[in-house]
Design an enzyme around this catalytic site. Structure first.
Site, PDB file in Angstrom:
ATOM      1  N   SER A 192      -4.293  -8.606   0.845  1.00 15.73           N
ATOM      2  CA  SER A 192      -4.213  -8.044  -0.777  1.00 15.73           C
ATOM      3  C   SER A 192      -3.197  -8.641  -1.561  1.00 15.73           C
ATOM      4  O   SER A 192      -2.056  -9.148  -1.151  1.00 15.73           O
ATOM      5  CB  SER A 192      -4.168  -6.636  -0.605  1.00 15.73           C
ATOM      6  OG  SER A 192      -3.971  -6.275  -2.091  1.00 15.73           O
ATOM      7  N   TYR A 208       1.095   1.727   2.099  1.00 15.34           N
ATOM      8  CA  TYR A 208       0.049   0.749   2.232  1.00 15.34           C
ATOM      9  C   TYR A 208       0.205  -0.636   2.002  1.00 15.34           C
ATOM     10  O   TYR A 208      -0.074  -1.661   2.678  1.00 15.34           O
ATOM     11  CB  TYR A 208      -1.059   1.183   1.072  1.00 15.34           C
ATOM     12  CG  TYR A 208      -2.195   0.152   0.830  1.00 15.34           C
ATOM     13  CD1 TYR A 208      -3.204  -0.174   1.705  1.00 15.34           C
ATOM     14  CD2 TYR A 208      -2.198  -0.672  -0.216  1.00 15.34           C
ATOM     15  CE1 TYR A 208      -4.056  -1.088   1.245  1.00 15.34           C
ATOM     16  CE2 TYR A 208      -2.917  -1.581  -0.672  1.00 15.34           C
ATOM     17  CZ  TYR A 208      -4.290  -1.976   0.418  1.00 15.34           C
ATOM     18  OH  TYR A 208      -4.990  -3.036  -0.025  1.00 15.34           O
ATOM     19  N   LYS A 248      -0.028  -4.466   4.813  1.00 16.93           N
ATOM     20  CA  LYS A 248      -0.308  -5.840   4.426  1.00 16.93           C
ATOM     21  C   LYS A 248       0.631  -6.743   4.565  1.00 16.93           C
ATOM     22  O   LYS A 248       0.447  -7.707   5.505  1.00 16.93           O
ATOM     23  CB  LYS A 248      -0.876  -5.907   3.202  1.00 16.93           C
ATOM     24  CG  LYS A 248      -2.117  -4.900   2.866  1.00 16.93           C
ATOM     25  CD  LYS A 248      -3.303  -5.319   3.807  1.00 16.93           C
ATOM     26  CE  LYS A 248      -4.658  -4.186   3.684  1.00 16.93           C
ATOM     27  NZ  LYS A 248      -5.701  -4.191   4.683  1.00 16.93           N
TER      28      LYS A 248
HETATM   29  C1  UD1 Z   1      -4.622  -1.017  -6.166  1.00 19.00           C
HETATM   30  C2  UD1 Z   1      -3.723  -1.665  -5.238  1.00 19.00           C
HETATM   31  C3  UD1 Z   1      -4.377  -2.652  -4.134  1.00 19.00           C
HETATM   32  C4  UD1 Z   1      -5.184  -2.215  -3.708  1.00 19.00           C
HETATM   33  C5  UD1 Z   1      -6.307  -1.666  -4.393  1.00 19.00           C
HETATM   34  C6  UD1 Z   1      -7.542  -0.970  -3.547  1.00 19.00           C
HETATM   35  C7  UD1 Z   1      -1.496  -1.582  -6.251  1.00 19.00           C
HETATM   36  C8  UD1 Z   1      -0.475  -2.615  -6.857  1.00 19.00           C
HETATM   37  N1  UD1 Z   1      -2.775  -2.352  -5.945  1.00 19.00           N
HETATM   38  O1  UD1 Z   1      -5.091  -2.012  -7.093  1.00 19.00           O
HETATM   39  O2  UD1 Z   1      -3.335  -3.306  -3.457  1.00 19.00           O
HETATM   40  O3  UD1 Z   1      -6.006  -3.160  -2.817  1.00 19.00           O
HETATM   41  O4  UD1 Z   1      -5.859  -0.487  -5.264  1.00 19.00           O
HETATM   42  O5  UD1 Z   1      -7.372   0.119  -3.469  1.00 19.00           O
HETATM   43  O6  UD1 Z   1      -1.142  -0.683  -5.692  1.00 19.00           O
HETATM   44  N2  UD1 Z   1      -6.978   2.426 -14.223  1.00 19.00           N
HETATM   45  C9  UD1 Z   1      -7.217   3.112 -15.065  1.00 19.00           C
HETATM   46  N3  UD1 Z   1      -7.740   4.420 -15.021  1.00 19.00           N
HETATM   47  C10 UD1 Z   1      -8.337   4.780 -13.790  1.00 19.00           C
HETATM   48  C11 UD1 Z   1      -8.286   3.999 -12.679  1.00 19.00           C
HETATM   49  C12 UD1 Z   1      -7.349   2.828 -12.852  1.00 19.00           C
HETATM   50  O7  UD1 Z   1      -7.004   2.826 -16.377  1.00 19.00           O
HETATM   51  O8  UD1 Z   1      -9.049   5.800 -13.520  1.00 19.00           O
HETATM   52  C13 UD1 Z   1      -6.271   0.974 -14.260  1.00 19.00           C
HETATM   53  C14 UD1 Z   1      -5.113   0.721 -13.360  1.00 19.00           C
HETATM   54  O9  UD1 Z   1      -3.969   1.370 -14.284  1.00 19.00           O
HETATM   55  C15 UD1 Z   1      -5.324  -0.532 -13.122  1.00 19.00           C
HETATM   56  C16 UD1 Z   1      -6.498  -1.054 -13.191  1.00 19.00           C
HETATM   57  O10 UD1 Z   1      -7.188  -0.058 -13.716  1.00 19.00           O
HETATM   58  O11 UD1 Z   1      -4.377  -1.186 -14.346  1.00 19.00           O
HETATM   59  C17 UD1 Z   1      -6.999  -1.312 -11.854  1.00 19.00           C
HETATM   60  O12 UD1 Z   1      -6.690  -0.303 -10.960  1.00 19.00           O
HETATM   61  P1  UD1 Z   1      -7.249   0.077  -9.512  1.00 19.00           P
HETATM   62  O13 UD1 Z   1      -8.821  -0.253  -9.755  1.00 19.00           O
HETATM   63  O14 UD1 Z   1      -6.822   1.436  -8.935  1.00 19.00           O
HETATM   64  O15 UD1 Z   1      -6.802  -1.159  -8.612  1.00 19.00           O
HETATM   65  P2  UD1 Z   1      -5.259  -1.549  -8.642  1.00 19.00           P
HETATM   66  O16 UD1 Z   1      -4.200  -0.530  -8.805  1.00 19.00           O
HETATM   67  O17 UD1 Z   1      -5.166  -3.024  -9.416  1.00 19.00           O
END
Ligand code: UD1
Length: 344
Positions: free
Chosen positions: A127, A152, A156
């Site tokens: 990842s 997690y 990795k």
């Molecule tokens: C996270 C993990 C990544 C993992 C992936 C899948 C980290 C840094 N990254 O990615 O390693 O492989 O999850 O499980 O831990 N967001 C919102 N509202 C929401 C959900 C998300 O605004 O309800 C935003 C988050 O703040 C982020 C972006 O959307 O900025 C992506 O979030 P998400 O889909 O959870 O993935 P990551 O955090 O990038």
């Protein structure tokens, strides 16, 4: 006749899409999955798309006896693609032992059995989390690894180190480590897709469930980041594009095309897209509204990260080709299919 491939975690989100792509080009597949975060219906979806029902073993890779029996029952496995892992960042902080045991024991058992069973290579799901908050974007494979911020993420990093140590010790097989950015979307047939347990933690399932009315409102975690619109930036990669990279990776090892015994590739589009841009892309391409509000930052989130995918483009001859709008339409079609089936 192509050799058999073992896909661990093959009924999961990325695993199931990869099984379809493997079968589409003629690889016989055996899946092992403990169904902890997926279900048997996925096998029906895979069969409806590819016309082939993969062999399936319900079991846990942390149990060596189960793996030994699998290799006896399904001889001739020459490649492994390892998706079997727990992947929720928040849960890993609450249950570190579960994460270390599940993710690391699985990998150790697979590496242990590969030599005696004459398996030529293993593709490992890593990842972009290994880069943490990068000093510079886009990130190449040589961007420094940062301290992991969750168990997690640490599994990795440790897994990559384990693979490196085992291969450097002279193990008689190869490995391709694939560092995914943010996999999203679903198969265009809407027969398979992502099915999170409970309230989604990831952005796209939250968007599609809000669009469906299952969730009242999407929370956007922060609009005060140092980015053009203030929301976080990610590299959203279509799950089918991602799946295709696994087929190329496994083929490289089987055909002895890889020069090094371990190869690492970033899998992303090379384009940073903000959370607000992604929501906009979803609404524009589907015509469906997603009510959202801006809330505070989520603990542990990275501000911005996107891939430099040139190494994969050049060496694997792979590109993430699907336009984001199409990916969003596929994600929505999958959510609609779940509703049609009465799943949610
Ligand atoms: C996270 C993990 C990544 C993992 C992936 C899948 C980290 C840094 N990254 O990615 O390693 O492989 O999850 O499980 O831990 N967001 C919102 N509202 C929401 C959900 C998300 O605004 O309800 C935003 C988050 O703040 C982020 C972006 O959307 O900025 C992506 O979030 P998400 O889909 O959870 O993935 P990551 O955090 O990038």
């Amino acid at each position: 006749m192509k050799p058999r491939i073992l896909v661990t975690g093959g009924t999961g989100y990325i695993g199931s899409h990869t099984v379809v792509e493997l079968q589409n080009v003629g690889y016989p597949v055996v899946i092992i999955d403990n169904l902890s975060n997926s279900n048997r219906d996925v096998l029906d979806g895979i069969e409806r798309i590819s016309g082939i029902r993969p062999d399936f073993v319900e079991g846990d890779c942390t149990d060596m006896a189960t793996l030994r029996k699998l290799f006896q029952d399904y001889p001739g496995i020459k490649g492994i693609i390892n998706f079997a892992a727990s992947k929720a960042v928040g849960e890993s902080i609450e249950k570190p032992i579960l994460y270390y045991r599940n993710n690391l024991d699985t990998l150790l058992n697979l590496l242990d059995i590969m030599g005696p069973e004459d398996v030529k290579g293993i593709v490992f799901s890593s990842s972009c989390t290994v880069y943490g908050e990068p000093d510079k974007n886009p990130v190449t494979e040589n961007t420094p690894i940062k301290n992991a911020t969750s168990p997690y993420g640490n599994t990795k990093q440790i897994s990559e180190e384990i693979i490196t140590d085992v291969i450097n010790s002279g193990a008689p097989f190869k490995s391709v480590i694939l560092r995914y950015f943010n996999p999203v979307g679903a198969h265009p047939s809407a027969e398979i897709g992502e099915l999170p347990n409970g309230v989604p933690q990831n952005l796209v399932p939250y968007i599609t469930q809000t669009a469906m009315g299952i969730r009242k409102e999407l929370s956007v975690f922060g609009n005060d980041y140092d980015t053009p619109d203030g929301s976080c930036i990610r590299d959203f990669i279509d799950v089918v594009d991602l799946a295709k990279a696994h087929v190329i990776a496994v083929e490289r090892m089987l055909d002895d095309k890889s020069k090094e015994k371990i190869e690492i590739f970033n899998l992303g589009t090379g384009r940073g897209v903000s959370v607000l841009e992604l929501i906009d892309s979803f609404m524009r391409s589907t015509g469906v509204n997603v009510p959202y509000k801006i809330v505070g930052r989520r603990n542990g989130d990275i501000e911005k990260v996107w891939a430099d995918p040139r190494h994969a483009n050049e060496v694997l001859g792979w590109v993430a080709a699907t336009p984001l709008d199409e990916t969003m339409r596929n994600a929505w079609a999958w959510q609609c299919k779940l509703r049609e089936r009465g799943v949610m």
